[in-house]
Motif scaffolding. Sequence first.
Motif, PDB file in Angstrom:
ATOM      1  N   PHE A  40      36.617  45.918  45.030  1.00  0.00           N
ATOM      2  CA  PHE A  40      35.592  45.166  44.297  1.00  0.00           C
ATOM      3  C   PHE A  40      36.354  44.182  43.424  1.00  0.00           C
ATOM      4  O   PHE A  40      37.391  44.525  42.859  1.00  0.00           O
ATOM      5  N   TYR A  41      35.878  42.946  43.311  1.00  0.00           N
ATOM      6  CA  TYR A  41      36.543  41.989  42.440  1.00  0.00           C
ATOM      7  C   TYR A  41      35.556  41.263  41.548  1.00  0.00           C
ATOM      8  O   TYR A  41      34.361  41.164  41.840  1.00  0.00           O
ATOM      9  N   ALA A  42      36.090  40.749  40.450  1.00  0.00           N
ATOM     10  CA  ALA A  42      35.374  39.852  39.553  1.00  0.00           C
ATOM     11  C   ALA A  42      36.328  38.699  39.262  1.00  0.00           C
ATOM     12  O   ALA A  42      37.510  38.927  38.981  1.00  0.00           O
ATOM     13  N   VAL A  43      35.827  37.472  39.378  1.00  0.00           N
ATOM     14  CA  VAL A  43      36.657  36.282  39.240  1.00  0.00           C
ATOM     15  C   VAL A  43      35.984  35.250  38.349  1.00  0.00           C
ATOM     16  O   VAL A  43      34.768  35.240  38.196  1.00  0.00           O
ATOM     17  N   THR A 100      44.315  29.948  40.648  1.00  0.00           N
ATOM     18  CA  THR A 100      43.960  28.887  39.706  1.00  0.00           C
ATOM     19  C   THR A 100      42.803  29.369  38.825  1.00  0.00           C
ATOM     20  O   THR A 100      42.184  28.575  38.130  1.00  0.00           O
ATOM     21  N   PHE A 101      42.499  30.662  38.895  1.00  0.00           N
ATOM     22  CA  PHE A 101      41.439  31.319  38.129  1.00  0.00           C
ATOM     23  C   PHE A 101      41.892  32.752  37.878  1.00  0.00           C
ATOM     24  O   PHE A 101      42.853  33.214  38.489  1.00  0.00           O
ATOM     25  N   GLU A 102      41.221  33.464  36.990  1.00  0.00           N
ATOM     26  CA  GLU A 102      41.524  34.873  36.756  1.00  0.00           C
ATOM     27  C   GLU A 102      40.738  35.728  37.736  1.00  0.00           C
ATOM     28  O   GLU A 102      39.632  35.373  38.127  1.00  0.00           O
ATOM     29  N   GLU A 103      41.336  36.877  38.098  1.00  0.00           N
ATOM     30  CA  GLU A 103      40.651  37.808  38.985  1.00  0.00           C
ATOM     31  C   GLU A 103      41.074  39.230  38.647  1.00  0.00           C
ATOM     32  O   GLU A 103      42.215  39.477  38.274  1.00  0.00           O
ATOM     33  N   GLY A 151      41.045  53.752  42.984  1.00  0.00           N
ATOM     34  CA  GLY A 151      41.202  54.036  41.560  1.00  0.00           C
ATOM     35  C   GLY A 151      42.176  53.097  40.870  1.00  0.00           C
ATOM     36  O   GLY A 151      42.191  53.009  39.654  1.00  0.00           O
ATOM     37  N   ASP A 152      43.000  52.366  41.640  1.00  0.00           N
ATOM     38  CA  ASP A 152      43.939  51.414  41.043  1.00  0.00           C
ATOM     39  C   ASP A 152      43.224  50.102  40.738  1.00  0.00           C
ATOM     40  O   ASP A 152      42.283  49.703  41.426  1.00  0.00           O
ATOM     41  N   PHE A 153      43.715  49.418  39.714  1.00  0.00           N
ATOM     42  CA  PHE A 153      43.123  48.187  39.206  1.00  0.00           C
ATOM     43  C   PHE A 153      44.237  47.166  39.052  1.00  0.00           C
ATOM     44  O   PHE A 153      45.333  47.503  38.618  1.00  0.00           O
ATOM     45  N   ALA A 154      43.990  45.919  39.432  1.00  0.00           N
ATOM     46  CA  ALA A 154      44.986  44.854  39.264  1.00  0.00           C
ATOM     47  C   ALA A 154      44.321  43.645  38.621  1.00  0.00           C
ATOM     48  O   ALA A 154      43.149  43.359  38.879  1.00  0.00           O
ATOM     49  N   PHE A 155      45.078  42.936  37.777  1.00  0.00           N
ATOM     50  CA  PHE A 155      44.597  41.710  37.150  1.00  0.00           C
ATOM     51  C   PHE A 155      45.513  40.573  37.581  1.00  0.00           C
ATOM     52  O   PHE A 155      46.731  40.674  37.460  1.00  0.00           O
ATOM     53  N   PHE A 156      44.927  39.499  38.093  1.00  0.00           N
ATOM     54  CA  PHE A 156      45.674  38.337  38.554  1.00  0.00           C
ATOM     55  C   PHE A 156      45.425  37.195  37.570  1.00  0.00           C
ATOM     56  O   PHE A 156      44.286  36.777  37.367  1.00  0.00           O
ATOM     57  N   HIS A 157      46.498  36.715  36.961  1.00  0.00           N
ATOM     58  CA  HIS A 157      46.413  35.651  35.957  1.00  0.00           C
ATOM     59  C   HIS A 157      46.446  34.287  36.633  1.00  0.00           C
ATOM     60  O   HIS A 157      46.940  34.150  37.755  1.00  0.00           O
ATOM     61  N   VAL A 158      45.968  33.251  35.939  1.00  0.00           N
ATOM     62  CA  VAL A 158      46.139  31.888  36.412  1.00  0.00           C
ATOM     63  C   VAL A 158      47.647  31.674  36.584  1.00  0.00           C
ATOM     64  O   VAL A 158      48.426  31.997  35.693  1.00  0.00           O
ATOM     65  N   GLY A 159      48.056  31.200  37.750  1.00  0.00           N
ATOM     66  CA  GLY A 159      49.475  30.997  38.033  1.00  0.00           C
ATOM     67  C   GLY A 159      50.112  32.132  38.817  1.00  0.00           C
ATOM     68  O   GLY A 159      51.250  32.006  39.274  1.00  0.00           O
ATOM     69  N   SER A 160      49.382  33.249  39.007  1.00  0.00           N
ATOM     70  CA  SER A 160      49.914  34.338  39.830  1.00  0.00           C
ATOM     71  C   SER A 160      50.008  33.880  41.277  1.00  0.00           C
ATOM     72  O   SER A 160      49.134  33.174  41.780  1.00  0.00           O
ATOM     73  N   LYS A 161      51.084  34.292  41.947  1.00  0.00           N
ATOM     74  CA  LYS A 161      51.241  34.028  43.373  1.00  0.00           C
ATOM     75  C   LYS A 161      51.553  35.362  44.016  1.00  0.00           C
ATOM     76  O   LYS A 161      52.482  36.062  43.599  1.00  0.00           O
TER      77      LYS A 161
END
Length: 143
Positions: A114-117, A64-67, A92-102
């Motif tokens: 490491f994450y930023a949300v 329900t938020f970006e990460e 070294g891999d990076f992932a972006f989770f959008h609002v609505g991602s499951k």
Amino acid sequence: MSGPLVPLTVIKGAGHEFIPLPQGENATVADFHTMRTQTKDTPSYFTSGFYKIEAGPARPAYYTFEETKYILKGQIDVLDVATGVQHHLVPGDFAFFHVGSKVEFSTKSAGLAFYAVTRPVKTPHPNLKNREEEEGRNKSSKL
């Protein structure tokens, strides 16, 4: 540039080495800094921390938020429920989770990211209380 200069925030020893897993759990988050953004168009929260997972049951998550997650150690598998694709993430891999991602997080061994949300603090890092540098800092941004 307009407005006064604002000092940065430094958290000494914001390490991942001493993040305990909750009793009976195989994954946890540890937020170590949060702030209400000063973005003029759409202010929000910005929080960062570490995600730790060990072998065990898959951990479902609905966003329900970006990460963003950046893999630091080990491996983390992420099943994208929308596509059915299983992503095997390594350092070294990076992932972006959008609002609505499951998704479902899992690992065969252990992983650390490491994450930023864009949400306020959920689970404070258990070993970082009072670790912010004090000199020149406004104490109101502490966890």
